[in-house]
Motif scaffolding. Sequence first.
Motif, PDB file in Angstrom:
ATOM      1  N   ASP A   1      43.820  75.085  45.575  1.00 10.00           N
ATOM      2  CA  ASP A   1      44.181  76.444  45.182  1.00 10.00           C
ATOM      3  C   ASP A   1      43.471  77.445  46.067  1.00 10.00           C
ATOM      4  O   ASP A   1      42.463  77.143  46.703  1.00 10.00           O
ATOM      5  CB  ASP A   1      43.946  76.695  43.691  1.00 10.00           C
TER       6      ASP A   1
ATOM      7  N   TYR B   1      38.879  78.582  48.691  1.00 10.04           N
ATOM      8  CA  TYR B   1      39.708  77.403  48.451  1.00 10.04           C
ATOM      9  C   TYR B   1      38.993  76.479  47.474  1.00 10.04           C
ATOM     10  O   TYR B   1      37.780  76.307  47.566  1.00 10.04           O
ATOM     11  CB  TYR B   1      39.936  76.618  49.752  1.00 10.04           C
TER      12      TYR B   1
ATOM     13  N   GLN C   1      45.207  76.378  36.752  1.00 10.89           N
ATOM     14  CA  GLN C   1      45.240  77.828  36.581  1.00 10.89           C
ATOM     15  C   GLN C   1      44.588  78.252  35.260  1.00 10.89           C
ATOM     16  O   GLN C   1      43.859  79.248  35.215  1.00 10.89           O
ATOM     17  CB  GLN C   1      46.681  78.338  36.640  1.00 10.89           C
TER      18      GLN C   1
ATOM     19  N   ASP D   1      45.472  82.708  43.286  1.00 11.41           N
ATOM     20  CA  ASP D   1      46.666  83.375  43.804  1.00 11.41           C
ATOM     21  C   ASP D   1      47.733  82.372  44.211  1.00 11.41           C
ATOM     22  O   ASP D   1      48.922  82.686  44.171  1.00 11.41           O
ATOM     23  CB  ASP D   1      46.304  84.257  45.005  1.00 11.41           C
ATOM     24  N   GLU D   2      47.293  81.183  44.609  1.00 15.49           N
ATOM     25  CA  GLU D   2      48.211  80.121  45.017  1.00 15.49           C
ATOM     26  C   GLU D   2      47.633  78.789  44.552  1.00 15.49           C
ATOM     27  O   GLU D   2      46.419  78.601  44.588  1.00 15.49           O
ATOM     28  CB  GLU D   2      48.338  80.045  46.546  1.00 15.49           C
TER      29      GLU D   2
ATOM     30  N   HIS E   1      48.594  74.690  45.369  1.00 14.65           N
ATOM     31  CA  HIS E   1      49.469  73.789  46.120  1.00 14.65           C
ATOM     32  C   HIS E   1      49.155  72.349  45.787  1.00 14.65           C
ATOM     33  O   HIS E   1      47.992  71.940  45.791  1.00 14.65           O
ATOM     34  CB  HIS E   1      49.251  73.983  47.626  1.00 14.65           C
TER      35      HIS E   1
END
Length: 82
Positions: free
Chosen positions: A6, A50, A62, A73-74, A76
């Motif tokens: 993330d 990260y 999350q 924010d992201e 993956h």
Amino acid sequence: MAKFMDVHHGMQGITADQLIQAHQADLAIEKEEGVHFESAWADPQSGVVYCLSEAPSADAVQRIHERAGHRADEIHPVPLQV
């Protein structure tokens, strides 16, 4: 369990102590969602952080980050690793 990377943006100037505190906040509650945060990295100049974790889902990652006070924010999935 799946692995996830993330990304957090907007953390310019983050210090090593602040990164440790944020990581510790995640570790303190990670088991409640079946998540394990393995590592965290930061670039204080760009403000990007990260985190690598193992988790049942990106949503579980999350939820832990939100509860610890630093929403990702992201997020993956990382299906391949060497």
